[in-house]
Design a protein around this motif. Structure first.
Motif, PDB file in Angstrom:
ATOM      1  N   GLY A   1      27.888  45.431  40.003  1.00 46.35           N
ATOM      2  CA  GLY A   1      28.419  45.958  41.260  1.00 46.35           C
ATOM      3  C   GLY A   1      29.137  44.875  42.045  1.00 46.35           C
ATOM      4  N   SER A   2      28.574  43.658  42.020  1.00 47.77           N
ATOM      5  CA  SER A   2      29.236  42.541  42.692  1.00 47.77           C
ATOM      6  C   SER A   2      30.568  42.243  42.023  1.00 47.77           C
ATOM      7  N   ALA A   3      30.525  42.169  40.698  1.00 45.04           N
ATOM      8  CA  ALA A   3      31.737  41.805  39.955  1.00 45.04           C
ATOM      9  C   ALA A   3      32.811  42.894  40.066  1.00 45.04           C
ATOM     10  N   ILE A   4      32.385  44.139  39.891  1.00 42.01           N
ATOM     11  CA  ILE A   4      33.357  45.244  39.916  1.00 42.01           C
ATOM     12  C   ILE A   4      33.687  45.567  41.363  1.00 42.01           C
ATOM     13  N   GLY A   5      34.937  45.380  41.722  1.00 38.64           N
ATOM     14  CA  GLY A   5      35.292  45.619  43.122  1.00 38.64           C
ATOM     15  C   GLY A   5      36.773  45.857  43.264  1.00 38.64           C
ATOM     16  N   LEU A   6      37.280  45.544  44.458  1.00 39.13           N
ATOM     17  CA  LEU A   6      38.719  45.669  44.686  1.00 39.13           C
ATOM     18  C   LEU A   6      39.474  44.827  43.667  1.00 39.13           C
ATOM     19  N   GLY A   7      38.830  43.747  43.220  1.00 39.20           N
ATOM     20  CA  GLY A   7      39.447  42.882  42.211  1.00 39.20           C
ATOM     21  C   GLY A   7      39.782  43.646  40.942  1.00 39.20           C
ATOM     22  N   ASN A   8      38.948  44.588  40.562  1.00 38.22           N
ATOM     23  CA  ASN A   8      39.197  45.332  39.322  1.00 38.22           C
ATOM     24  C   ASN A   8      40.170  46.479  39.504  1.00 38.22           C
ATOM     25  N   ILE A   9      39.991  47.207  40.611  1.00 36.81           N
ATOM     26  CA  ILE A   9      40.708  48.476  40.704  1.00 36.81           C
ATOM     27  C   ILE A   9      41.990  48.344  41.525  1.00 36.81           C
TER      28      ILE A   9
ATOM     29  N   PHE B   1      37.743  38.855  54.994  1.00 35.68           N
ATOM     30  CA  PHE B   1      39.035  39.528  54.756  1.00 35.68           C
ATOM     31  C   PHE B   1      38.896  40.695  53.781  1.00 35.68           C
ATOM     32  N   TYR B   2      37.909  40.573  52.878  1.00 32.49           N
ATOM     33  CA  TYR B   2      37.677  41.639  51.892  1.00 32.49           C
ATOM     34  C   TYR B   2      37.298  42.932  52.606  1.00 32.49           C
ATOM     35  N   SER B   3      36.525  42.798  53.684  1.00 35.25           N
ATOM     36  CA  SER B   3      36.080  43.996  54.397  1.00 35.25           C
ATOM     37  C   SER B   3      37.253  44.707  55.078  1.00 35.25           C
TER      38      SER B   3
ATOM     39  N   LEU C   1      38.087  34.550  37.436  1.00 30.67           N
ATOM     40  CA  LEU C   1      37.061  33.944  38.304  1.00 30.67           C
ATOM     41  C   LEU C   1      36.696  34.891  39.442  1.00 30.67           C
ATOM     42  N   PHE C   2      37.720  35.407  40.115  1.00 31.22           N
ATOM     43  CA  PHE C   2      37.483  36.277  41.270  1.00 31.22           C
ATOM     44  C   PHE C   2      36.763  37.544  40.838  1.00 31.22           C
ATOM     45  N   SER C   3      37.221  38.111  39.720  1.00 29.88           N
ATOM     46  CA  SER C   3      36.669  39.383  39.292  1.00 29.88           C
ATOM     47  C   SER C   3      35.200  39.271  38.901  1.00 29.88           C
ATOM     48  N   LEU C   4      34.823  38.142  38.319  1.00 25.80           N
ATOM     49  CA  LEU C   4      33.415  37.991  37.923  1.00 25.80           C
ATOM     50  C   LEU C   4      32.570  37.408  39.058  1.00 25.80           C
ATOM     51  N   SER C   5      33.113  37.319  40.249  1.00 28.15           N
ATOM     52  CA  SER C   5      32.388  36.784  41.418  1.00 28.15           C
ATOM     53  C   SER C   5      31.867  35.378  41.184  1.00 28.15           C
ATOM     54  N   LEU C   6      32.719  34.513  40.606  1.00 25.44           N
ATOM     55  CA  LEU C   6      32.239  33.171  40.264  1.00 25.44           C
ATOM     56  C   LEU C   6      32.724  32.114  41.243  1.00 25.44           C
ATOM     57  N   GLY C   7      31.975  31.013  41.310  1.00 23.45           N
ATOM     58  CA  GLY C   7      32.420  29.854  42.070  1.00 23.45           C
ATOM     59  C   GLY C   7      31.853  29.757  43.470  1.00 23.45           C
ATOM     60  N   MET C   8      31.049  30.736  43.887  1.00 21.78           N
ATOM     61  CA  MET C   8      30.479  30.645  45.239  1.00 21.78           C
ATOM     62  C   MET C   8      28.986  30.937  45.271  1.00 21.78           C
ATOM     63  N   GLY C   9      28.382  30.991  44.091  1.00 22.34           N
ATOM     64  CA  GLY C   9      26.934  31.150  44.078  1.00 22.34           C
ATOM     65  C   GLY C   9      26.438  32.571  44.218  1.00 22.34           C
ATOM     66  N   ALA C  10      27.342  33.563  44.123  1.00 23.53           N
ATOM     67  CA  ALA C  10      26.867  34.953  44.155  1.00 23.53           C
ATOM     68  C   ALA C  10      25.947  35.190  42.953  1.00 23.53           C
ATOM     69  N   MET C  11      26.322  34.613  41.818  1.00 20.70           N
ATOM     70  CA  MET C  11      25.514  34.813  40.624  1.00 20.70           C
ATOM     71  C   MET C  11      24.280  33.899  40.609  1.00 20.70           C
TER      72      MET C  11
ATOM     73  N   SER D   1      27.110  41.959  47.868  1.00 16.86           N
ATOM     74  CA  SER D   1      26.759  40.665  47.267  1.00 16.86           C
ATOM     75  C   SER D   1      27.296  39.510  48.099  1.00 16.86           C
ATOM     76  N   LEU D   2      28.454  39.702  48.721  1.00 18.73           N
ATOM     77  CA  LEU D   2      29.002  38.631  49.568  1.00 18.73           C
ATOM     78  C   LEU D   2      28.078  38.375  50.751  1.00 18.73           C
ATOM     79  N   LEU D   3      27.625  39.447  51.387  1.00 15.59           N
ATOM     80  CA  LEU D   3      26.725  39.286  52.526  1.00 15.59           C
ATOM     81  C   LEU D   3      25.370  38.726  52.068  1.00 15.59           C
TER      82      LEU D   3
HETATM   83  N1  PFF Z   1      34.285  40.323  42.177  1.00 15.28           N
HETATM   84  C1  PFF Z   1      34.733  41.019  43.342  1.00 15.28           C
HETATM   85  C2  PFF Z   1      35.928  41.857  42.968  1.00 15.28           C
HETATM   86  O1  PFF Z   1      36.411  41.781  41.832  1.00 15.28           O
HETATM   87  O2  PFF Z   1      36.412  42.593  43.808  1.00 15.28           O
HETATM   88  C3  PFF Z   1      35.045  40.093  44.483  1.00 15.28           C
HETATM   89  C4  PFF Z   1      33.972  39.097  44.773  1.00 15.28           C
HETATM   90  C5  PFF Z   1      32.699  39.540  45.115  1.00 15.28           C
HETATM   91  C6  PFF Z   1      34.215  37.745  44.631  1.00 15.28           C
HETATM   92  C7  PFF Z   1      31.681  38.643  45.315  1.00 15.28           C
HETATM   93  C8  PFF Z   1      33.222  36.818  44.830  1.00 15.28           C
HETATM   94  C9  PFF Z   1      31.947  37.290  45.161  1.00 15.28           C
HETATM   95  F1  PFF Z   1      30.996  36.448  45.330  1.00 15.28           F
END
Ligand code: PFF
Length: 459
Positions: free
Chosen positions: A23-31, A106-108, A228-238, A326-328
């Protein structure tokens, strides 16, 4: 070294984790972002490179983050503190927490637009979008309206807060267990609808037939940034989501499942958008306006288009919601673990603060000239783009490089592998994973960072 455990909640099991992390990974980034980025970068060739990056860079970094999280059972700052106390490494976690906050702000705003479109699809206001011009006017009318833009992003943040305040299993897991299956169902139904349209084959070919003449450094870098963005990587979400996975669960399996789901959904989104686009004779390189400006005109031309439009924007809103959660959560987990705040207080206070920061982004799409970039703007970028560039580009890539260096060179591969294999299940190709995390990922992501700085190209 063993890390003392805190009472901070856990996923009920593997499925809970996979759905929440997917759910974190799949987001606006995918669609939203994947289809227009693929469209701008030539289609099939971009998709092919993207798949290679997901496998060779995305999955290794994802597993590196999960290893840190599960070993320490902490938020990103606490995780580094637990592994290397009295060092500057916790700052890497701090950057991650800050980035979560920055991206959410900004995502919100864009997530708010999806709610606006959902309302317009339900009320029938979207029916008027029969030509590109009218559709463009409707889009501008929404995003440049100060009240709408602010209210919608605020509403989206409230939804996010309400779920996060419910806790790991009682809030996030419960919500994602409903939202993710719903998302899959809508997506599948829409993909069937789109791929059976007359003329759809052309769109499918566009997505899968690589035109290698289109590949240049920019296309390669766009694919990496997107991975990177799509998998929610680089900021510790995972790190955070991995920290709630019980020891008994097979972590490599769960991590790879998340990457596979994320990729599958991006491709499925492409299978909805490109066939529909080609069937209607549209231009695939429409850029960020693709799903908001081009698609409504296509929906209106379809029999049963209203239902399709409602389903599509509901899908977009659901995907965005499981990501904003996941961001929050990354920021909330920091304040709960490290500062002893109650989850309730953390969710509302941080969510509220995020709203304050989201306001200038919401106003930066035409409502307030000074924030909207260009000649009249304070700076060349509008505020939303500025945030995307700083947090979504610089910060995520710097974070991902540092996380790889930490796991490969500081904490050490044997420790990370032990964490990944804590359930007794083996990490397949552990040797290759080590080489990727230690050498390949940091170097390749550093090249991305240098490319961004040197060319001023952002993703
Ligand atoms: N992966 C999300 C997307 O593809 O829309 C965006 C995202 C969520 C990036 C959470 C980073 C994160 F920690």
């Amino acid at each position: 070294m063993s890390v003392p455990s805190l009472d901070r909640g856990q996923w009920s099991g593997k499925l809970g984790f996979i759905l929440a992390a997917a759910g974190s990974a799949i987001g606006l980034g995918n669609i939203w972002r994947f289809p227009y980025t693929a469209g701008e970068n030539g289609g099939g060739a971009f998709v092919l490179i993207y798949l290679v990056f997901v496998a060779l860079i995305g999955v290794p970094v994802l597993l590196a983050e999960l290893a840190i999280g599960r070993k320490t059972q902490r938020n990103p700052v606490g995780a580094f503190k637990a592994l290397v106390p009295a060092s500057w490494w916790p700052l890497v976690g701090g950057l991650g927490v800050l980035t979560g906050f920055g991206i959410l702000a900004f995502y919100s705003v864009v997530a708010g637009w999806t709610l606006g479109y959902l309302f317009m699809a339900v009320t029938g206001a979207l029916h008027e979008a029969t030509t590109a011009d009218v559709s463009g006017t409707i889009f501008t009318g929404l995003v440049a309206d100060p009240l709408w833009a602010i209210v919608l992003s605020g509403l989206f943040l409230v939804l996010t807060i309400v779920i996060v305040r419910g806790g790991v299993s009682g809030g996030i897991e419960r919500a994602t267990k409903i939202l993710m299956p719903l998302l899959f169902l809508i997506l599948l139904a829409l993909a069937v609808r789109a791929t059976t349209l007359p003329g759809a084959v052309e769109g499918i070919a566009y997505l899968f037939k690589p035109d290698f003449s289109r590949i240049d450094a920019g296309v390669v870098m766009a694919a990496l940034g997107q991975a990177l963005f799509s998998l929610s990587l680089g900021m510790g979400a995972m790190i955070t989501y991995g920290s709630y996975l019980p020891e008994r669960e097979n972590m490599p399996f769960a991590g790879v499942s998340v990457a596979i789901f994320d990729t599958l959904i991006a491709v499925l989104a492409g299978l909805i958008i490109f066939p529909a686009l080609f069937a209607a004779g549209g231009d695939p390189s429409g850029g960020p306006g693709l799903v908001f400006i081009v698609l409504p005109t296509i929906f209106n031309a379809l029999p049963g288009g209203t239902v399709v439009a409602i389903a599509f924007y509901a899908l977009l809103a659901i995907a965005a919601l499981t990501s904003t959660i996941s961001l929050l959560e990354v920021v909330v987990s920091y304040f709960v673990d490290e500062r002893g705040w109650s989850r309730e207080k953390a969710a509302w206070l941080i969510g509220g603060l995020c709203f304050v920061l989201a306001v200038p982004s919401a106003l930066s799409q035409g409502a307030v000239a000074a924030l909207s970039g260009g000649d009249e703007g304070l700076i060349a970028w509008d505020f939303l783009t500025l945030n995307n560039n700083v947090w979504g580009n610089y910060s995520l890539s710097i974070g991902a490089i540092l996380i790889c260096i930490f796991v490969g060179w500081k904490w050490g591969l044997p420790n990370a592998i032990a964490s990944l294999e804590a359930s007794g299940d083996r990490l397949p190709a552990a040797g290759a994973w080590g080489v990727l995390v230690k050498y390949v990922c940091p170097v390749v992501i550093l090249i991305l960072l240098i490319f961004i700085v040197a060319t001023g190209t952002y993703f």
